[in-house]
Design a protein around this motif. Structure first.
Motif, PDB file in Angstrom:
ATOM      1  N   ILE B 251       0.847  -0.782   0.282  1.00  0.00           N
ATOM      2  CA  ILE B 251      -0.323   0.079  -0.189  1.00  0.00           C
ATOM      3  C   ILE B 251       0.851   1.020  -0.289  1.00  0.00           C
ATOM      4  O   ILE B 251       0.517   2.006   0.378  1.00  0.00           O
ATOM      5  N   GLY B 252       2.256   0.714  -0.665  1.00  0.00           N
ATOM      6  CA  GLY B 252       3.011   2.570  -0.504  1.00  0.00           C
ATOM      7  C   GLY B 252       2.941   3.062   0.738  1.00  0.00           C
ATOM      8  O   GLY B 252       3.231   4.513   1.123  1.00  0.00           O
ATOM      9  N   ALA B 253       3.109   2.401   1.929  1.00  0.00           N
ATOM     10  CA  ALA B 253       3.379   2.879   3.519  1.00  0.00           C
ATOM     11  C   ALA B 253       4.249   2.656   4.300  1.00  0.00           C
ATOM     12  O   ALA B 253       4.360   2.908   5.795  1.00  0.00           O
ATOM     13  N   THR B 261      10.088   7.974   0.516  1.00  0.00           N
ATOM     14  CA  THR B 261       9.341   7.087  -0.237  1.00  0.00           C
ATOM     15  C   THR B 261       8.817   6.099   0.561  1.00  0.00           C
ATOM     16  O   THR B 261       8.705   6.254   1.855  1.00  0.00           O
ATOM     17  N   GLY B 262       7.749   5.630   0.069  1.00  0.00           N
ATOM     18  CA  GLY B 262       6.226   5.017   0.751  1.00  0.00           C
ATOM     19  C   GLY B 262       6.743   2.781   0.876  1.00  0.00           C
ATOM     20  O   GLY B 262       5.733   2.208   0.470  1.00  0.00           O
ATOM     21  N   GLU B 556       4.415  18.857   1.395  1.00  0.00           N
ATOM     22  CA  GLU B 556       4.512  19.505   0.603  1.00  0.00           C
ATOM     23  C   GLU B 556       5.650  18.672  -0.956  1.00  0.00           C
ATOM     24  O   GLU B 556       5.462  19.294  -2.047  1.00  0.00           O
ATOM     25  N   GLU B 557       6.634  17.209  -0.189  1.00  0.00           N
ATOM     26  CA  GLU B 557       6.830  16.978  -0.650  1.00  0.00           C
ATOM     27  C   GLU B 557       5.995  15.357  -2.119  1.00  0.00           C
ATOM     28  O   GLU B 557       5.313  14.572  -0.955  1.00  0.00           O
ATOM     29  N   PRO B 558       5.589  15.316  -3.120  1.00  0.00           N
ATOM     30  CA  PRO B 558       5.344  14.954  -3.878  1.00  0.00           C
ATOM     31  C   PRO B 558       6.196  12.723  -3.276  1.00  0.00           C
ATOM     32  O   PRO B 558       7.049  12.891  -3.344  1.00  0.00           O
ATOM     33  N   PRO B 563       3.272   2.695  -5.292  1.00  0.00           N
ATOM     34  CA  PRO B 563       2.461   2.460  -5.160  1.00  0.00           C
ATOM     35  C   PRO B 563       1.396   3.636  -4.599  1.00  0.00           C
ATOM     36  O   PRO B 563       0.373   4.058  -5.310  1.00  0.00           O
ATOM     37  N   THR B 564       1.930   4.649  -4.276  1.00  0.00           N
ATOM     38  CA  THR B 564       1.950   5.762  -4.269  1.00  0.00           C
ATOM     39  C   THR B 564       2.378   7.082  -4.599  1.00  0.00           C
ATOM     40  O   THR B 564       2.229   8.217  -4.126  1.00  0.00           O
TER      41      THR B 564
END
Lengths: 135, 615
Positions: B251-253, B261-262, B556-558, B563-564
């Motif tokens: 789930i990118g967490a 990053t995730g 602020e940062e994508p 996955p996310t």
């Protein structure tokens, strides 16, 4: 029923000790449980659970015959016991339990509650009759 | 008093005195125990403005009314103190076997005040209380100290110790127990260290008084039998919390590279399967736990041969993903080093990850650290820096105050990736695409900790773009989970097995004789939530809304990949979540409880302190 153990399954939760004491004394006090759970930490990191095997060595040394055998199980009559603790030192497995608030030692009566409620099935009935609840 | 041991032990280390007094009925009636006692005693007894490392701060320790009783998961203990990390409310709980032991010794709370003039440990053997010298233990590791005390006192004693990090007042020093369990968060280990208190050793033989022993036995049996029936009983236990590692990556967490990053591509090399297959020695349970999450492990390599409890999920996340140590053996080794030093492995991994990013960006330069490097993925660098932190050497002395304070020293934009809330480092869930989890971290009373509300499954189940209903669910969880910390029970039966919450008021009645519904019990928890907020308002100048924001990185940062990818949570979303949360809580726009709210939850006595803070 004959109690036996598989210590490699034991996780040291001590549910056996609490249910034993609560069943027999109506007291929430695992220090009054009639078996032993020991952790060997930090090395090698294993648990050892020891239960009474009803060998009768305790009865052999009791000076007042407070421990008597019936159907292969040795029962301690706490009223007759004079608290000499001869059985404690005679027990080859060290599972005659001494508690400061009790004049008599505490002995397993083979009730099987530890088998029924050990979450890990580390305490078993060698005859396979009594099983963990739900099995 | 049924369910309680009936006494409070107070120890003054300055005067080397102690007293044993009856547990006040109104404390039990209004604050239950555990975290409730900690919060109330802190409010009443620690003078406003006290220095967290001064003699006026107190370490307050409390089991709960269900601790040590025959029911699943009855082995938790709450530690509390004014936190040196937050400057406000601090608590942390630990499992193992020491909590029941404190009750068998006869105590519902231990209050430790003052400062000893030399290293000591507190010896408790039922009502035999001694303050004993600990010079020989001072400087030794937490695990080593426990080993030595057990050798000296006997295995029947339960021990809580600090390591060198606590002695040196590292702001994320933990308290260690049972060879691998820790009260890790908010720096209470450092408060123990400031008091020259190396350890607490406890042995007890007493019976916990029950309202109805027969009903307790029967209800306890039913509860264990119900646990045995749950599918997770067999499936969840072999890996414990580490079993969630793959899912959190999917789930990118998963915190990776200091929360840059995730998703960690090598997560299968550090997951529960790897732990179980490669290093586990045995499952290791807390008192009365049918589903032991503890995994005791051994790693033997040419460079080291260690035994360690873990790593559990949080440690895997913060060491494994967050510093990119990509194999379970080295994660376990780093875990062992932190445990022995007495550093919280959540904050420890977070702080080291922060330092590694600072090195990557040139904010920490090679010449600042004796020409060496500090690189993601290097277990050697991880271990070296952990030791520098624990002993407050060189740059380690800056990092020993946590990422919030270190970023103030380093500057150069490092505060944007200092991943904390309220001075406590973020735990194992990247939340840029998980609004309920984000709000959980923002509003947790002890800083960025998942324990107060673990809402990420709710985000996934109800839609991760959706904001409606998230604040409400966070509040519900912030009452449920801390209620477990008041009763001092483990929540994992509920979380991992789906064990029904209705069981708890039933056994509570058998134990205490009090007929309360689950909702009644939750009302106690809401009271305490408002009290801990009030405590931080009282202690921290300017405390309020500005302390409830996540770090700038998350706003602020994508997220760059996984996955996310592309997700972040702009400030307007954060503000919307906070606005709704405050409104539902009965707090004003600055996060201060209203007078009506305080009255409603039974905290009228804090109103005169809080009133001047409202604008």
């Amino acid at each position: 029923m004959r109690l036996t153990t598989e210590s490699s399954r034991c996780s040291g939760c001590k549910v056996c000790l609490t249910i034993c004491a609560l069943s027999h004394f109506q007291e929430n006090n695992p220090k009054k449980g009639a078996l032993k759970v020991e952790g060997k930490f930090p090395v090698p990191g294993v648990f050892e659970v020891t239960v009474c095997n009803q060998c009768g060595a305790c009865a052999d040394v009791c000076p007042v015959d407070a421990i008597t055998e019936k159907d292969g199980v040795y029962i301690l009559d706490r009223e007759t016991c004079i608290g000499c603790m001869a059985c404690v030192s005679a027990c080859p497995l060290n599972v005659m339990i001494v508690h400061p608030a009790e004049t008599a030692p505490i002995k397993c009566d083979n009730c099987g509650d530890c088998v029924r409620y050990c979450p890990r099935e580390a305490i078993l009935d060698a005859d396979g009759i009594v099983k963990r609840i739900g099995r | 008093m049924n369910g309680y041991a009936g006494n409070i032990l107070r120890v003054n280390l300055t005067n080397r005195t102690h007293s044993i007094t009856p547990l006040p009925q109104d404390l039990a009636d209004n604050f239950l125990g555990g975290r409730g006692f900690v919060a109330k005693l802190m409010w009443d007894e620690i003078p406003p403005g006290a220095d967290p490392f001064g003699p006026e701060n107190k370490v307050i320790i409390s089991p709960g009314p269900l601790t040590g009783v025959f029911l699943p998961g009855a082995g938790k203990l709450e530690f509390g103190a004014k936190s040196p990390a937050t400057g406000g409310y601090g608590d942390s709980n630990v499992g193992g076997h020491i909590s029941p032991e404190i009750k068998y010794a006869g105590f519902d709370a231990i209050i430790i005040e003052g400062i000893a003039d030399e290293p000591v440990y507190l010896f408790i053997d039922d009502f035999n209380i001694e303050i004993r010298p600990a010079a020989e233990l001072w400087g030794k590791g937490a695990l080593e100290s426990e080993t030595l005390l057990k050798q000296d006192l006997g295995d029947e004693f339960q021990i809580a110790t600090i390591g060198p990090a606590g002695e040196n007042k590292v702001l994320f020093a933990c308290i260690s127990h049972d060879f691998g369990r820790q009260a890790g968060r908010t720096g209470i280990g450092a408060v123990m260290g400031s008091k020259n208190l190396k350890a607490i050793a406890v042995h007890g033989t007493k019976t916990i008084q029950l309202a109805d022993p027969v009903a307790t036995l029967e209800k306890g049996k039913e509860m264990f039998a119900a646990c045995f029936e749950k599918p997770g009983f067999e499936e969840w236990t072999p890996q414990g919390t580490a079993g969630v590692t793959d899912w959190v990556n999917e789930i990118g967490a998963f915190p990776t590279r200091n929360f840059q990053t995730g998703y960690f591509p090598k997560h299968k090399d550090i997951n529960g399967e790897a732990l179980m297959r490669k290093i586990k020695v045995t499952d290791k349970a807390c008192y009365s736990c049918p589903i032991p999450c503890g995994k005791y492990s051994r790693v033997k390599k040419a460079e080291y041969d260690i035994h360690v409890e873990g790593p559990e999920y949080e440690t895997i996340a913060l060491i494994g993903g967050n510093t990119e140590i990509d194999n379970i053996e080295d994660c376990a080794y780093a875990n062992y080093i932190l445990d022995e030093l007495g550093l919280d492995s959540i904050s420890g991994g977070n702080v080291v990850g922060f330092a590694m990013e600072c090195f990557e960006k040139g904010i920490i330069k090679s010449e600042d650290i004796s020409g060496r490097s500090l690189k993601f993925g290097s277990v050697e660098d991880f271990v070296w820096l952990s030791q520098e932190i624990a002993y407050r050497r060189g740059i380690g002395s800056v990092l020993a105050d946590g990422v919030r304070e270190a970023a103030k020293v380093f500057g150069q934009g490092s505060e944007k990736f200092a991943i904390h809330v309220k001075g406590v480092e973020w735990s194992g869930y990247e939340a840029r695409y998980a609004p309920a989890m984000m709000l959980s971290y923002m509003t947790a009373d002890v800083g960025a900790h998942h324990n107060r509300s673990w809402a990420i499954t709710f985000d996934v189940a109800t839609g991760r773009d959706k904001l409606e209903g998230k604040a409400q669910r966070v509040i519900e969880l912030q009452h449920i989970r801390p209620l477990f910390d008041m009763l001092c029970l483990c929540r994992l039966q509920w979380v991992e097995l789906g064990f029904e919450l209705d069981w708890y008021p039933q056994i509570f009645k058998a134990v205490t004789g009090k007929e309360l519904t689950w909702d009644d019990l939750l009302a106690f928890s809401e009271r305490v939530w408002n009290l801990t907020r009030s405590y931080s308002l009282r202690e921290i100048e300017g405390f309020g809304r500005s302390f409830d924001y996540p770090p700038a990185r998350f706003m602020e940062e994508p997220i760059p990949d996984g996955p996310t990818a592309g997700k972040y949570m702009p400030k307007e979303v954060i503000d919307r979540l906070l606005d709704e949360y405050y409104k539902l809580r009965g707090w004003d726009n600055n996060g201060i409880p209203s007078a009506a709210q305080l009255k409603k939850v039974g905290l009228g006595f804090v109103e005169s302190t809080i009133a001047p803070l409202r604008k």
